[in-house]
Design a protein around this motif. Structure first.
Motif, PDB file in Angstrom:
ATOM      1  N   ILE A   3     -11.419   6.587  96.026  1.00 39.21           N
ATOM      2  CA  ILE A   3     -12.136   6.407  97.294  1.00 39.21           C
ATOM      3  C   ILE A   3     -12.555   7.767  97.858  1.00 39.21           C
ATOM      4  O   ILE A   3     -13.684   7.939  98.323  1.00 39.21           O
ATOM      5  N   GLN A  46     -21.865   6.573  96.710  1.00 39.72           N
ATOM      6  CA  GLN A  46     -21.317   5.234  96.511  1.00 39.72           C
ATOM      7  C   GLN A  46     -21.852   4.493  95.272  1.00 39.72           C
ATOM      8  O   GLN A  46     -21.363   3.423  94.960  1.00 39.72           O
ATOM      9  N   MET A  56     -15.971  -0.427  98.437  1.00 36.39           N
ATOM     10  CA  MET A  56     -15.562   0.615  97.535  1.00 36.39           C
ATOM     11  C   MET A  56     -15.069  -0.030  96.243  1.00 36.39           C
ATOM     12  O   MET A  56     -14.239  -0.922  96.282  1.00 36.39           O
TER      13      MET A  56
END
Length: 121
Positions: free
Chosen positions: A41, A49, A1
């Protein structure tokens, strides 16, 4: 992340602090940074992503608003925070834009290496 937003003066004002506010101690700044990281996140898991997507000029302001809305909830209500209506609405808009982004990337044959290209992962 990957996270890239910072707990800057704009976030401080969003949370009700002036940039040089004496009430803003080191512990509060640490909580603010943690809340913002958690918010990033959360948004990336909800949308996708691929970090390049969030850097696009038409997406970055939406991403920032959604993250700030979630961070504010986490900061002000740490034990009972939920995603705000504002953040949920923006995340919905970003999901649609993310799907279009992925389609264009696949058509161009230039899928980014900077993260997964699966929505919601």
């Amino acid at each position: 992340m990957t996270t890239f937003l910072e707990a800057d003066d704009e976030l401080k004002r969003t949370l009700g602090f002036l940039p040089d506010d004496e009430a803003l101690d080191k512990q509060s700044e640490t909580r603010m940074t943690s809340a913002l990281t958690a918010a990033e996140i959360y948004v990336q898991n909800a949308v996708g992503q691929n970090i390049d997507f969030y850097q696009k000029e038409d997406v970055k302001p939406l991403y920032k608003i959604a993250c700030f809305a979630i961070a504010a909830n986490l900061f002000n209500h740490p034990s009972s925070a939920t995603s705000s209506t504002t953040a949920s609405t923006i995340i919905g808009q970003m999901r649609g834009a993310y799907d279009l982004y992925l389609e264009k990337e696949q058509q161009n044959g230039s899928t980014s290496e900077s993260g997964s290209t699966e929505p919601g992962n």
